[in-house]
Design a protein around this motif. Structure first.
Motif, PDB file in Angstrom:
ATOM      1  N   PHE A 244      -0.509   7.386  -0.020  1.00 44.72           N
ATOM      2  CA  PHE A 244      -0.436   6.232  -1.162  1.00 44.72           C
ATOM      3  C   PHE A 244      -1.665   5.859  -1.374  1.00 44.72           C
ATOM      4  O   PHE A 244      -2.583   5.105  -0.534  1.00 44.72           O
ATOM      5  CB  PHE A 244       0.504   5.177  -0.437  1.00 44.72           C
ATOM      6  CG  PHE A 244       1.825   5.379  -0.030  1.00 44.72           C
ATOM      7  CD1 PHE A 244       2.849   5.339  -1.189  1.00 44.72           C
ATOM      8  CD2 PHE A 244       2.115   5.388   1.154  1.00 44.72           C
ATOM      9  CE1 PHE A 244       3.868   5.724  -0.954  1.00 44.72           C
ATOM     10  CE2 PHE A 244       3.671   5.761   1.387  1.00 44.72           C
ATOM     11  CZ  PHE A 244       4.363   5.745   0.429  1.00 44.72           C
ATOM     12  N   ARG A 245      -2.252   5.993  -2.801  1.00 44.95           N
ATOM     13  CA  ARG A 245      -3.447   5.399  -3.209  1.00 44.95           C
ATOM     14  C   ARG A 245      -3.296   3.939  -3.661  1.00 44.95           C
ATOM     15  O   ARG A 245      -2.162   3.703  -4.365  1.00 44.95           O
ATOM     16  CB  ARG A 245      -3.804   6.253  -4.352  1.00 44.95           C
ATOM     17  CG  ARG A 245      -5.182   6.002  -5.030  1.00 44.95           C
ATOM     18  CD  ARG A 245      -5.877   6.802  -5.785  1.00 44.95           C
ATOM     19  NE  ARG A 245      -6.070   8.277  -5.422  1.00 44.95           N
ATOM     20  CZ  ARG A 245      -6.999   8.724  -4.614  1.00 44.95           C
ATOM     21  NH1 ARG A 245      -7.978   7.826  -4.378  1.00 44.95           N
ATOM     22  NH2 ARG A 245      -7.092   9.801  -4.111  1.00 44.95           N
ATOM     23  N   VAL A 246      -4.102   3.112  -3.218  1.00 44.94           N
ATOM     24  CA  VAL A 246      -4.062   1.731  -3.403  1.00 44.94           C
ATOM     25  C   VAL A 246      -5.287   1.099  -3.509  1.00 44.94           C
ATOM     26  O   VAL A 246      -6.184   1.666  -2.944  1.00 44.94           O
ATOM     27  CB  VAL A 246      -3.060   0.991  -2.568  1.00 44.94           C
ATOM     28  CG1 VAL A 246      -3.401   1.112  -0.938  1.00 44.94           C
ATOM     29  CG2 VAL A 246      -2.708  -0.384  -2.819  1.00 44.94           C
ATOM     30  N   ASP A 247      -5.596  -0.206  -4.161  1.00 46.13           N
ATOM     31  CA  ASP A 247      -6.572  -0.955  -3.991  1.00 46.13           C
ATOM     32  C   ASP A 247      -5.923  -2.225  -3.974  1.00 46.13           C
ATOM     33  O   ASP A 247      -5.363  -2.958  -4.788  1.00 46.13           O
ATOM     34  CB  ASP A 247      -7.448  -1.201  -5.427  1.00 46.13           C
ATOM     35  CG  ASP A 247      -8.601  -1.921  -5.068  1.00 46.13           C
ATOM     36  OD1 ASP A 247      -8.552  -2.798  -4.285  1.00 46.13           O
ATOM     37  OD2 ASP A 247      -9.542  -1.752  -6.009  1.00 46.13           O
ATOM     38  N   PRO A 248      -6.102  -2.690  -2.315  1.00 48.45           N
ATOM     39  CA  PRO A 248      -5.451  -4.117  -2.093  1.00 48.45           C
ATOM     40  C   PRO A 248      -6.071  -5.317  -2.819  1.00 48.45           C
ATOM     41  O   PRO A 248      -5.508  -6.327  -2.505  1.00 48.45           O
ATOM     42  CB  PRO A 248      -5.735  -4.169  -0.552  1.00 48.45           C
ATOM     43  CG  PRO A 248      -7.001  -3.345  -0.297  1.00 48.45           C
ATOM     44  CD  PRO A 248      -6.878  -2.106  -1.223  1.00 48.45           C
ATOM     45  N   THR A 249      -6.963  -4.913  -3.575  1.00 54.59           N
ATOM     46  CA  THR A 249      -7.490  -6.308  -4.323  1.00 54.59           C
ATOM     47  C   THR A 249      -6.623  -6.374  -5.473  1.00 54.59           C
ATOM     48  O   THR A 249      -7.223  -7.223  -6.324  1.00 54.59           O
ATOM     49  CB  THR A 249      -9.029  -6.271  -4.421  1.00 54.59           C
ATOM     50  OG1 THR A 249      -9.364  -4.919  -5.315  1.00 54.59           O
ATOM     51  CG2 THR A 249      -9.789  -5.947  -3.162  1.00 54.59           C
ATOM     52  N   LYS A 250      -6.110  -5.304  -5.974  1.00 49.99           N
ATOM     53  CA  LYS A 250      -5.412  -5.148  -6.994  1.00 49.99           C
ATOM     54  C   LYS A 250      -3.750  -5.109  -7.010  1.00 49.99           C
ATOM     55  O   LYS A 250      -3.209  -5.473  -8.034  1.00 49.99           O
ATOM     56  CB  LYS A 250      -5.875  -4.030  -7.905  1.00 49.99           C
ATOM     57  CG  LYS A 250      -7.614  -3.887  -8.449  1.00 49.99           C
ATOM     58  CD  LYS A 250      -7.592  -2.782  -9.055  1.00 49.99           C
ATOM     59  CE  LYS A 250      -9.199  -2.679  -9.439  1.00 49.99           C
ATOM     60  NZ  LYS A 250      -9.784  -1.290 -10.092  1.00 49.99           N
TER      61      LYS A 250
END
Length: 278
Positions: free
Chosen positions: A97-103
Motif C-alpha cells: 500500500f502506497r500512502v502518505d499519512p499526512t494526506k
C-alpha cells in the motif's frame, strides 16, 4: 541496545517524571514512524531521534502527531521531526500500500482486523467498503478471499488516488472498484445490494447507518466501528441495535471486540451485526 526500550534509553537523559509521561508505543508505516510526543517533552526530541536511528535503522522519516484524525478527509496533523519524505509503502498480508499519512489515513494497527474480516467473506460475496481510504480493507479482502466484487467509496481525492494505484499494484482490478465521492451521495446510486458492508470510520459511522441499511441484503453482515469507553461499550452496543431497529430493521450482534486503543480507557470497537429486513 537490541532490547532497550525508549524509556530505558532515556534514563539519565530526562527526569523520571517526564519519562513517565511518554505515551505508549509508536507506529511504523513502511519507513515512516509516527510518535505521540507531548509538547512538554519536545526537549527530548533529539534523544528520541537518536534512539530510533539505532533501533529502527530502516526508518527515514519521523512524524510527531500534533492533532487527531479530523475533517471531511479524515487526516491527522503531523510535524516532521526527522527526515523529510512522507510518502511510503506499507506491506501486509502479501499486499503493498502506497500512502502518505499526512494526506490520507492508514494504520498498520488494523492489519489483524482486516485479515479477520477477509477470512469471514464467503465465495462470491459482494462487498462494500465505505470510507475506504487507500484501499487496505478492500484489497486485503480481494487477496485473501474470493468475493465477486468489492466496491470501495472514498471522499478524499488523495486517498482515492492512492487507492487506485494500490489496486493496480496488487493486481485486483478485476475484483475491486474504486468510487471517489461522498458516501451519502454515491452509495444510494450503486446498483443492487451487498452481502457485507464495512463502516471503518469510528468517529461518525453512526451518521451513515441509514445509507448502509438500505444497501445491505437481508441476512447480510454490517461491520460497524465505533469509539467507546471501556465501561460504556455495553450501552453503546444496545444503542446501535436500537438505532437500527428504529429505522425498521432487525439487528443481531454476531461478534464484537476491541480493535485498538484511542485514549486511556477509550478503545476502538468493531461490531459484526446481522441485518434482517422485515
Amino acid at each position: 541496545m537490541e532490547r532497550m526500550t525508549l524509556k530505558d534509553y532515556l534514563k539519565g537523559k530526562a527526569r523520571d517524571s517526564d519519562i513517565a509521561l511518554l505515551r505508549r508505543g509508536f507506529e511504523i508505516i513502511g519507513d515512516v514512524m509516527i510518535i505521540d510526543l507531548p509538547e512538554q517533552l519536545m526537549y527530548l526530541k533529539d534523544d528520541i531521534v537518536e534512539w530510533v536511528r539505532l533501533k529502527h535503522k530502516h526508518v527515514r522519516t519521523i512524524l510527531r502527531k500534533t492533532g487527531e484524525v479530523s475533517g471531511e478527509f479524515r487526516v491527522a496533523r503531523y510535524e516532521i521531526i526527522y527526515g523529510g519524505e512522507t510518502e511510503t509503502v506499507a506491506k501486509e498480508h502479501g499486499c503493498r500500500f502506497r500512502v502518505d499519512p499526512t494526506k490520507a489515513y492508514y494504520t498498520v494497527k488494523l492489519s489483524g482486523e482486516r485479515e479477520r474480516v477477509a477470512r469471514l467473506v464467503k465465495d462470491g460475496e459482494r462487498v462494500l467498503v465505505m470510507f475506504a481510504g487507500v484501499g487496505p480493507y478492500a484489497i486485503v479482502i480481494a487477496k485473501l478471499a474470493h468475493p465477486s466484487e468489492v466496491i470501495g467509496v472514498e471522499l478524499n481525492p488523495e486517498a482515492a488516488r492512492y487507492f487506485r494505484e494500490n489496486v493496480k499494484t496488487n493486481k485486483v482490478e478485476n475484483v475491486v472498484k474504486v468510487v471517489e465521492g461522498d458516501v451519502r451521495e454515491v452509495v444510494p446510486e450503486l446498483d443492487g445490494t451487498f452481502d457485507r458492508i464495512l463502516m471503518p470510520a469510528p468517529y461518525n459511522a453512526g451518521d451513515f447507518l441509514d445509507i448502509a441499511l438500505k444497501k445491505i441484503r437481508s441476512g447480510g453482515t454490517l461491520h460497524f466501528y465505533t469509539f467507546s469507553g471501556e465501561e460504556e461499550i455495553d450501552n453503546k452496543k444496545e444503542e446501535i441495535v436500537r438505532k437500527i431497529e428504529y429505522m425498521g430493521y432487525n439487528a443481531r450482534i454476531l461478534f464484537w471486540r476491541e480493535c485498538g486503543n484511542f485514549a486511556p480507557r477509550v478503545n476502538r470497537y468493531v461490531l459484526d451485526i446481522e441485518i434482517l429486513k422485515p
